[in-house]
Write a protein that holds these residues in place. Sequence first.
Motif, mmCIF file in Angstrom:
data_model
loop_
_atom_site.group_PDB
_atom_site.id
_atom_site.type_symbol
_atom_site.label_atom_id
_atom_site.label_comp_id
_atom_site.label_asym_id
_atom_site.label_seq_id
_atom_site.Cartn_x
_atom_site.Cartn_y
_atom_site.Cartn_z
ATOM 1 N N THR A 45 24.843 -85.828 -7.507
ATOM 2 C CA THR A 45 24.303 -86.540 -8.701
ATOM 3 C C THR A 45 23.776 -85.593 -9.671
ATOM 4 O O THR A 45 23.980 -84.431 -9.451
ATOM 5 C CB THR A 45 22.911 -87.101 -8.444
ATOM 6 N N CYS A 52 23.997 -92.308 -11.799
ATOM 7 C CA CYS A 52 23.628 -91.644 -10.485
ATOM 8 C C CYS A 52 22.178 -92.300 -10.113
ATOM 9 O O CYS A 52 22.103 -92.547 -8.869
ATOM 10 C CB CYS A 52 23.515 -90.064 -10.575
ATOM 11 N N THR A 56 21.713 -94.074 -6.506
ATOM 12 C CA THR A 56 20.826 -93.863 -5.218
ATOM 13 C C THR A 56 19.845 -94.956 -5.278
ATOM 14 O O THR A 56 19.425 -95.110 -4.027
ATOM 15 C CB THR A 56 19.905 -92.384 -5.763
ATOM 16 N N GLU A 68 21.414 -86.209 -0.950
ATOM 17 C CA GLU A 68 21.781 -86.220 -2.314
ATOM 18 C C GLU A 68 21.749 -84.813 -2.585
ATOM 19 O O GLU A 68 21.047 -83.664 -2.387
ATOM 20 C CB GLU A 68 20.505 -86.594 -3.286
ATOM 21 N N SER A 70 22.235 -82.395 -6.006
ATOM 22 C CA SER A 70 22.065 -82.437 -7.404
ATOM 23 C C SER A 70 22.955 -81.141 -8.036
ATOM 24 O O SER A 70 22.863 -80.148 -7.643
ATOM 25 C CB SER A 70 20.511 -82.045 -7.893
#
Length: 85
Positions: A45, A52, A56, A68, A70
């Motif tokens: 994401t 994104c 989620t 997840e 990032s």
Amino acid sequence: AIAPLQAGSSRENEFEYKSELAEAKAKIFDEISRLNESAPVVIYTYSLSPFCTEATALLDSAGISYEEVSLGKEWIPGLIDDPLK
């Protein structure tokens, strides 16, 4: 074969570039494999991306566990000077 400009024009630089590229690909593959073992779903994401956030939220509302990862604040290079690290 034509090597990328970053590899320079000599064969030695091309070999070094290809070697580093192969090593980086192996590390990425290992990291992805580790993440896939840790959760049934892995989602990459950007924190400022509404897509994104929606993805989620959908996983959360469905009760699906996920890992997840990032990739930073935004996907557009140079848009934000201080990406997440």
